[in-house]
Design a protein around this motif. Structure first.
Motif, PDB file in Angstrom:
ATOM      1  N   HIS A 241      40.321  38.949  45.692  1.00 61.39           N
ATOM      2  CA  HIS A 241      41.171  38.146  46.567  1.00 61.39           C
ATOM      3  C   HIS A 241      42.309  37.479  45.811  1.00 61.39           C
ATOM      4  CE1 HIS A 241      39.319  34.425  45.160  1.00 61.39           C
ATOM      5  NE2 HIS A 241      38.117  34.871  45.495  1.00 61.39           N
ATOM      6  N   ARG A 242      43.245  36.921  46.582  1.00 58.04           N
ATOM      7  CA  ARG A 242      44.387  36.205  45.999  1.00 58.04           C
ATOM      8  C   ARG A 242      43.883  35.132  45.039  1.00 58.04           C
ATOM      9  NH1 ARG A 242      47.039  33.643  50.952  1.00 58.04           N
ATOM     10  NH2 ARG A 242      44.899  33.714  51.644  1.00 58.04           N
ATOM     11  N   ARG A 243      44.565  35.003  43.908  1.00 56.27           N
ATOM     12  CA  ARG A 243      44.181  34.021  42.892  1.00 56.27           C
ATOM     13  C   ARG A 243      42.674  34.091  42.653  1.00 56.27           C
ATOM     14  NH1 ARG A 243      47.578  32.069  46.377  1.00 56.27           N
ATOM     15  NH2 ARG A 243      46.091  30.810  47.515  1.00 56.27           N
ATOM     16  N   PRO A 244      42.185  35.235  42.183  1.00 55.27           N
ATOM     17  CA  PRO A 244      40.740  35.467  42.111  1.00 55.27           C
ATOM     18  C   PRO A 244      40.002  34.505  41.189  1.00 55.27           C
ATOM     19  CG  PRO A 244      41.913  37.141  40.877  1.00 55.27           C
ATOM     20  CD  PRO A 244      42.954  36.343  41.608  1.00 55.27           C
ATOM     21  N   ASP A 245      38.789  34.164  41.614  1.00 52.35           N
ATOM     22  CA  ASP A 245      37.907  33.317  40.826  1.00 52.35           C
ATOM     23  C   ASP A 245      36.811  34.189  40.208  1.00 52.35           C
ATOM     24  OD1 ASP A 245      36.288  33.947  42.991  1.00 52.35           O
ATOM     25  OD2 ASP A 245      36.197  31.898  43.750  1.00 52.35           O
ATOM     26  N   ALA A 246      35.874  33.554  39.539  1.00 49.50           N
ATOM     27  CA  ALA A 246      34.808  34.283  38.847  1.00 49.50           C
ATOM     28  C   ALA A 246      33.929  35.077  39.821  1.00 49.50           C
ATOM     29  CB  ALA A 246      33.958  33.321  38.029  1.00 49.50           C
ATOM     30  N   ASP A 247      33.707  34.573  41.030  1.00 52.49           N
ATOM     31  CA  ASP A 247      32.901  35.309  42.015  1.00 52.49           C
ATOM     32  C   ASP A 247      33.534  36.660  42.333  1.00 52.49           C
ATOM     33  OD1 ASP A 247      31.102  33.220  42.207  1.00 52.49           O
ATOM     34  OD2 ASP A 247      31.945  32.422  44.060  1.00 52.49           O
ATOM     35  N   SER A 248      34.809  36.633  42.634  1.00 54.36           N
ATOM     36  CA  SER A 248      35.517  37.856  43.003  1.00 54.36           C
ATOM     37  C   SER A 248      35.635  38.799  41.805  1.00 54.36           C
ATOM     38  CB  SER A 248      36.908  37.502  43.545  1.00 54.36           C
ATOM     39  OG  SER A 248      37.537  38.630  44.081  1.00 54.36           O
ATOM     40  N   LEU A 249      36.024  38.277  40.657  1.00 53.17           N
ATOM     41  CA  LEU A 249      36.189  39.101  39.452  1.00 53.17           C
ATOM     42  C   LEU A 249      34.861  39.701  38.997  1.00 53.17           C
ATOM     43  CD1 LEU A 249      38.611  36.734  37.521  1.00 53.17           C
ATOM     44  CD2 LEU A 249      39.213  38.938  38.573  1.00 53.17           C
TER      45      LEU A 249
ATOM     46  N   SER B 172      32.084  40.257  40.762  1.00 51.02           N
ATOM     47  CA  SER B 172      31.593  41.246  41.721  1.00 51.02           C
ATOM     48  C   SER B 172      32.341  42.569  41.560  1.00 51.02           C
ATOM     49  CB  SER B 172      31.760  40.730  43.151  1.00 51.02           C
ATOM     50  OG  SER B 172      31.004  39.564  43.348  1.00 51.02           O
ATOM     51  N   ALA B 173      33.653  42.480  41.418  1.00 53.49           N
ATOM     52  CA  ALA B 173      34.456  43.698  41.246  1.00 53.49           C
ATOM     53  C   ALA B 173      34.105  44.400  39.938  1.00 53.49           C
ATOM     54  CB  ALA B 173      35.942  43.351  41.291  1.00 53.49           C
ATOM     55  N   ALA B 174      33.883  43.626  38.887  1.00 55.80           N
ATOM     56  CA  ALA B 174      33.526  44.222  37.592  1.00 55.80           C
ATOM     57  C   ALA B 174      32.174  44.934  37.671  1.00 55.80           C
ATOM     58  CB  ALA B 174      33.506  43.147  36.508  1.00 55.80           C
ATOM     59  N   ALA B 175      31.238  44.376  38.426  1.00 53.79           N
ATOM     60  CA  ALA B 175      29.925  45.013  38.569  1.00 53.79           C
ATOM     61  C   ALA B 175      30.040  46.357  39.289  1.00 53.79           C
ATOM     62  CB  ALA B 175      28.974  44.086  39.331  1.00 53.79           C
ATOM     63  N   ILE B 176      30.820  46.408  40.361  1.00 54.46           N
ATOM     64  CA  ILE B 176      31.004  47.673  41.072  1.00 54.46           C
ATOM     65  C   ILE B 176      31.794  48.657  40.205  1.00 54.46           C
ATOM     66  CG2 ILE B 176      32.019  48.788  43.114  1.00 54.46           C
ATOM     67  CD1 ILE B 176      29.416  47.243  43.687  1.00 54.46           C
ATOM     68  N   ALA B 177      32.733  48.157  39.418  1.00 53.10           N
ATOM     69  CA  ALA B 177      33.468  49.033  38.495  1.00 53.10           C
ATOM     70  C   ALA B 177      32.506  49.689  37.500  1.00 53.10           C
ATOM     71  CB  ALA B 177      34.544  48.241  37.756  1.00 53.10           C
TER      72      ALA B 177
ATOM     73  N   THR C 220      48.082  39.025  44.072  1.00 56.21           N
ATOM     74  CA  THR C 220      48.723  38.052  43.193  1.00 56.21           C
ATOM     75  C   THR C 220      48.409  38.453  41.752  1.00 56.21           C
ATOM     76  OG1 THR C 220      46.780  36.600  43.211  1.00 56.21           O
ATOM     77  CG2 THR C 220      48.485  36.177  44.878  1.00 56.21           C
ATOM     78  N   ALA C 221      49.017  37.776  40.809  1.00 55.13           N
ATOM     79  CA  ALA C 221      48.753  38.077  39.400  1.00 55.13           C
ATOM     80  C   ALA C 221      47.298  37.747  39.062  1.00 55.13           C
ATOM     81  CB  ALA C 221      49.690  37.275  38.513  1.00 55.13           C
ATOM     82  N   LEU C 222      46.708  38.580  38.209  1.00 57.16           N
ATOM     83  CA  LEU C 222      45.351  38.292  37.737  1.00 57.16           C
ATOM     84  C   LEU C 222      45.374  37.112  36.778  1.00 57.16           C
ATOM     85  CD1 LEU C 222      43.898  41.839  36.969  1.00 57.16           C
ATOM     86  CD2 LEU C 222      43.265  40.310  38.832  1.00 57.16           C
ATOM     87  N   PRO C 223      44.373  36.276  36.806  1.00 62.73           N
ATOM     88  CA  PRO C 223      44.325  35.174  35.845  1.00 62.73           C
ATOM     89  C   PRO C 223      43.909  35.699  34.477  1.00 62.73           C
ATOM     90  CG  PRO C 223      42.332  35.186  37.134  1.00 62.73           C
ATOM     91  CD  PRO C 223      43.228  36.262  37.708  1.00 62.73           C
ATOM     92  N   PRO C 224      44.199  34.956  33.423  1.00 61.79           N
ATOM     93  CA  PRO C 224      43.792  35.385  32.076  1.00 61.79           C
ATOM     94  C   PRO C 224      42.282  35.608  31.963  1.00 61.79           C
ATOM     95  CG  PRO C 224      45.286  33.506  31.951  1.00 61.79           C
ATOM     96  CD  PRO C 224      44.965  33.715  33.394  1.00 61.79           C
ATOM     97  N   GLU C 225      41.491  34.891  32.779  1.00 61.38           N
ATOM     98  CA  GLU C 225      40.034  35.016  32.729  1.00 61.38           C
ATOM     99  C   GLU C 225      39.544  36.410  33.125  1.00 61.38           C
ATOM    100  OE1 GLU C 225      41.386  30.998  33.088  1.00 61.38           O
ATOM    101  OE2 GLU C 225      41.566  32.550  34.606  1.00 61.38           O
ATOM    102  N   ALA C 226      40.387  37.203  33.758  1.00 63.92           N
ATOM    103  CA  ALA C 226      39.980  38.558  34.165  1.00 63.92           C
ATOM    104  C   ALA C 226      39.521  39.371  32.957  1.00 63.92           C
ATOM    105  CB  ALA C 226      41.120  39.265  34.880  1.00 63.92           C
ATOM    106  N   GLN C 227      40.112  39.104  31.792  1.00 65.32           N
ATOM    107  CA  GLN C 227      39.733  39.852  30.593  1.00 65.32           C
ATOM    108  C   GLN C 227      38.268  39.621  30.215  1.00 65.32           C
ATOM    109  OE1 GLN C 227      41.928  38.544  27.144  1.00 65.32           O
ATOM    110  NE2 GLN C 227      41.598  36.390  27.637  1.00 65.32           N
ATOM    111  N   TYR C 228      37.714  38.459  30.550  1.00 67.42           N
ATOM    112  CA  TYR C 228      36.308  38.182  30.241  1.00 67.42           C
ATOM    113  C   TYR C 228      35.360  39.081  31.031  1.00 67.42           C
ATOM    114  CZ  TYR C 228      38.360  33.938  28.293  1.00 67.42           C
ATOM    115  OH  TYR C 228      39.119  33.053  27.590  1.00 67.42           O
ATOM    116  N   PHE C 229      35.867  39.642  32.116  1.00 67.23           N
ATOM    117  CA  PHE C 229      35.077  40.550  32.947  1.00 67.23           C
ATOM    118  C   PHE C 229      35.407  42.010  32.655  1.00 67.23           C
ATOM    119  CE2 PHE C 229      35.328  36.521  35.136  1.00 67.23           C
ATOM    120  CZ  PHE C 229      34.019  36.311  35.528  1.00 67.23           C
TER     121      PHE C 229
END
Length: 127
Positions: free
Chosen positions: A24-32, A34-39, A55-64
């Protein structure tokens, strides 16, 4: 979730030629997360996929393990005509940034705006 629903989703994902994982827009850890698990599931089954965020991914996306280089923007999503889309932690298509894949509410019988393709949508939300 019932076992039959889980099996149907498993079958849909395994049969897909390409899957869009929409956070989702401005994704949080829940969204990131969940998506990483399905990936990870898709990678195990050698099913191609890309992430999508309106929207732009937050820097925290790299942790997932989410690579911003493998993330579609709205313009790119509209061009690829995905047959399967997974949305994560979004209560509606607008929050998921996916409102462009559905027909306008005023024309419920029209095909989606993505090249005449209305993708199969899997919505995964813990709420």
């Amino acid at each position: 979730m019932t076992e039959s629903l889980a099996q149907e989703l498993f079958g849909r994902l395994k049969a897909a030629r390409f899957v869009v994982l929409a956070v989702h827009r401005r994704p949080d850890a829940d969204s990131l997360g969940s998506a990483a698990a399905i990936a990870a599931f898709l990678e195990c089954h050698q099913i191609p996929y890309s992430f999508y965020c309106s929207t732009a991914l937050p820097p925290e996306a790299q942790y997932f393990g989410i690579d911003p280089g493998n993330c579609l923007n709205p313009e790119a999503l509209a061009k690829i005509h995905p047959e399967t889309v997974c949305a994560f932690d979004a209560g509606d298509l607008i929050h998921a940034g996916l409102d462009l894949i559905t027909p306008p509410l005023s024309s419920p019988y029209l095909k989606g705006r993505m090249g005449g393709v209305t993708p199969f949508l899997i919505n995964i939300d813990h709420h």
